[in-house]
Design a protein around this motif. Structure first.
Motif, PDB file in Angstrom:
ATOM      1  N   ASP A 137       0.911  -1.122   0.088  1.00  0.00           N
ATOM      2  CA  ASP A 137       0.346   0.008   0.076  1.00  0.00           C
ATOM      3  C   ASP A 137       0.935   1.065   0.072  1.00  0.00           C
ATOM      4  O   ASP A 137       1.403   1.637   1.000  1.00  0.00           O
ATOM      5  N   PRO A 138       1.297   1.839  -1.187  1.00  0.00           N
ATOM      6  CA  PRO A 138       1.974   3.069  -1.205  1.00  0.00           C
ATOM      7  C   PRO A 138       1.814   4.149  -0.357  1.00  0.00           C
ATOM      8  O   PRO A 138       2.617   4.892  -0.119  1.00  0.00           O
ATOM      9  N   ALA A 139       0.555   4.264  -0.054  1.00  0.00           N
ATOM     10  CA  ALA A 139       0.089   5.258   0.840  1.00  0.00           C
ATOM     11  C   ALA A 139       0.447   5.181   2.431  1.00  0.00           C
ATOM     12  O   ALA A 139       0.727   6.135   2.995  1.00  0.00           O
ATOM     13  N   VAL A 140       0.567   3.988   2.732  1.00  0.00           N
ATOM     14  CA  VAL A 140       1.153   3.690   4.239  1.00  0.00           C
ATOM     15  C   VAL A 140       2.531   3.493   4.075  1.00  0.00           C
ATOM     16  O   VAL A 140       3.370   3.827   5.067  1.00  0.00           O
ATOM     17  N   GLN A 141       2.902   2.874   3.079  1.00  0.00           N
ATOM     18  CA  GLN A 141       4.425   2.571   2.969  1.00  0.00           C
ATOM     19  C   GLN A 141       4.966   2.971   1.168  1.00  0.00           C
ATOM     20  O   GLN A 141       5.161   2.483   0.593  1.00  0.00           O
ATOM     21  N   THR A 151      15.780   4.194  -5.093  1.00  0.00           N
ATOM     22  CA  THR A 151      14.272   4.281  -4.582  1.00  0.00           C
ATOM     23  C   THR A 151      13.936   3.166  -4.742  1.00  0.00           C
ATOM     24  O   THR A 151      13.690   2.676  -5.682  1.00  0.00           O
ATOM     25  N   ILE A 152      13.253   2.451  -3.499  1.00  0.00           N
ATOM     26  CA  ILE A 152      12.534   1.254  -3.487  1.00  0.00           C
ATOM     27  C   ILE A 152      11.058   1.428  -3.636  1.00  0.00           C
ATOM     28  O   ILE A 152      10.707   2.116  -2.438  1.00  0.00           O
ATOM     29  N   LYS A 153      10.350   1.116  -4.323  1.00  0.00           N
ATOM     30  CA  LYS A 153       8.934   1.022  -4.317  1.00  0.00           C
ATOM     31  C   LYS A 153       8.296  -0.088  -3.517  1.00  0.00           C
ATOM     32  O   LYS A 153       7.205   0.096  -2.553  1.00  0.00           O
ATOM     33  N   SER A 154       8.823  -1.324  -3.679  1.00  0.00           N
ATOM     34  CA  SER A 154       8.246  -2.482  -2.723  1.00  0.00           C
ATOM     35  C   SER A 154       9.381  -3.544  -2.682  1.00  0.00           C
ATOM     36  O   SER A 154      10.325  -3.513  -3.537  1.00  0.00           O
ATOM     37  N   VAL A 155       9.011  -4.300  -1.574  1.00  0.00           N
ATOM     38  CA  VAL A 155      10.059  -5.691  -1.411  1.00  0.00           C
ATOM     39  C   VAL A 155       8.952  -6.569  -1.252  1.00  0.00           C
ATOM     40  O   VAL A 155       8.064  -6.638  -0.430  1.00  0.00           O
ATOM     41  N   TYR A 156       9.214  -7.849  -2.005  1.00  0.00           N
ATOM     42  CA  TYR A 156       8.173  -8.971  -1.789  1.00  0.00           C
ATOM     43  C   TYR A 156       8.842 -10.251  -2.035  1.00  0.00           C
ATOM     44  O   TYR A 156      10.136 -10.160  -2.777  1.00  0.00           O
ATOM     45  N   TYR A 157       8.358 -11.263  -1.897  1.00  0.00           N
ATOM     46  CA  TYR A 157       8.601 -12.459  -2.320  1.00  0.00           C
ATOM     47  C   TYR A 157       7.672 -13.410  -3.108  1.00  0.00           C
ATOM     48  O   TYR A 157       6.546 -12.939  -2.910  1.00  0.00           O
ATOM     49  N   GLU A 158       8.171 -14.349  -3.810  1.00  0.00           N
ATOM     50  CA  GLU A 158       6.964 -14.947  -4.733  1.00  0.00           C
ATOM     51  C   GLU A 158       7.073 -16.493  -4.462  1.00  0.00           C
ATOM     52  O   GLU A 158       8.024 -16.940  -4.231  1.00  0.00           O
TER      53      GLU A 158
END
Length: 262
Positions: free
Chosen positions: A136-140, A254-261
């Motif tokens: 959620d870009p608004a929160v993070q 600049t990091i938009k997100s961090v995730y795993y799949e």
């Protein structure tokens, strides 16, 4: 022999998908034919019979083994690796032929190599994203890491500057973290001359460096959690709670997100 050992010890941090716990014990000498007989690469099939975009690499060879695909490398002994292929730096899929390499190091120092040709045409198994940061870009919102600021890239709720704790399930599950980098800017090396955009992978106590001067560019960057990282950084189940930490040694990202799949 020492150089060969260091070669295998040094690889393994910028790579591959779906890392699992790996037994990299070395049982003795095998031949190239035996390595081939104990190893395989299979491709998922689409309903229309075409090759899918997920492959499974398997070896039962009792040696230190390294699979390589598209410049990514990862260890694999007595385990199956399920991987997505055909993704470029922007996250798009392309229809192309791939060569999967297998390199094995026997206990007596013998180095064996093999390769497998595959072709993937359709997306058959889109893996689900599990967000650590940025769902959620608004929160993070996008987070910028600048040169020399170890706090900005520390995965810690109270000692970092934005990135949250990584759960033990991620550490001990040996997941591959995928960083969505929207901007990578070169900069001057903070300890001398030289330009580039590079990161050091370490822990928050500065007691271990897992990879250094890793080049970063705009796009997707993959960082597998290794056993050493889990032992140092997990907060439970035997971990030391030192927190995974990224230190930009040159430039900014600049990091938009961090995730795993998976």
């Amino acid at each position: 022999m020492k150089k060969i050992f260091l070669f295998f010890a040094a690889v393994g941090l910028l790579f591959a998908c779906d890392a699992t716990h790996e037994d990299i014990s070395n049982g003795g000498h095998i031949t190239a034919d035996e390595l081939r007989a104990m190893s395989s690469v299979t491709v998922d099939k689409a309903p229309n019979g075409k090759n899918g975009n997920v492959i499974t690499c398997t070896t039962s060879a009792p040696v230190n083994a390294k699979w390589s695909l598209g410049g990514k490398e990862f260890f694999n002994n007595y385990t199956r690796k399920k991987m997505k292929v055909n993704r470029d730096a922007a996250g798009n899929y392309v229809d192309t032929e791939h060569k999967v390499f297998l390199t094995a190091l026997c206990a007596d120092g013998t180095l064996l190599k093999d390769s497998f040709i595959i072709n993937c045409q359709e997306i058959t198994d889109p893996l689900q994203k599990f967000y650590i940061y940025g769902e959620d870009p608004a929160v993070q919102p996008p987070l910028t890491l600048g040169s020399g600021d170890a706090g900005a890239g520390r995965f810690s709720d109270n000692e970092g500057k934005g990135l949250p704790y990584i759960s033990d399930d991620v550490y001990w599950g040996f997941k591959t973290l995928i960083f969505e980098i929207t901007d990578a800017q070169e900069g001057k090396f903070i300890w001398g001359d030289g330009f580039g955009c590079t990161v050091r992978v370490m822990n928050g106590w500065w007691s271990a460096t897992y990879a250094d001067d890793v080049p970063l560019t705009t796009g997707l960057w993959e960082l597998p959690i290794t056993e050493d990282i889990a032992k140092d950084c997990a907060r439970g189940n035997g971990g030391s709670g030192k927190d995974l930490d990224l230190l930009m040694t040159r430039g900014t990202v600049t990091i938009k997100s961090v995730y795993y799949e998976e």
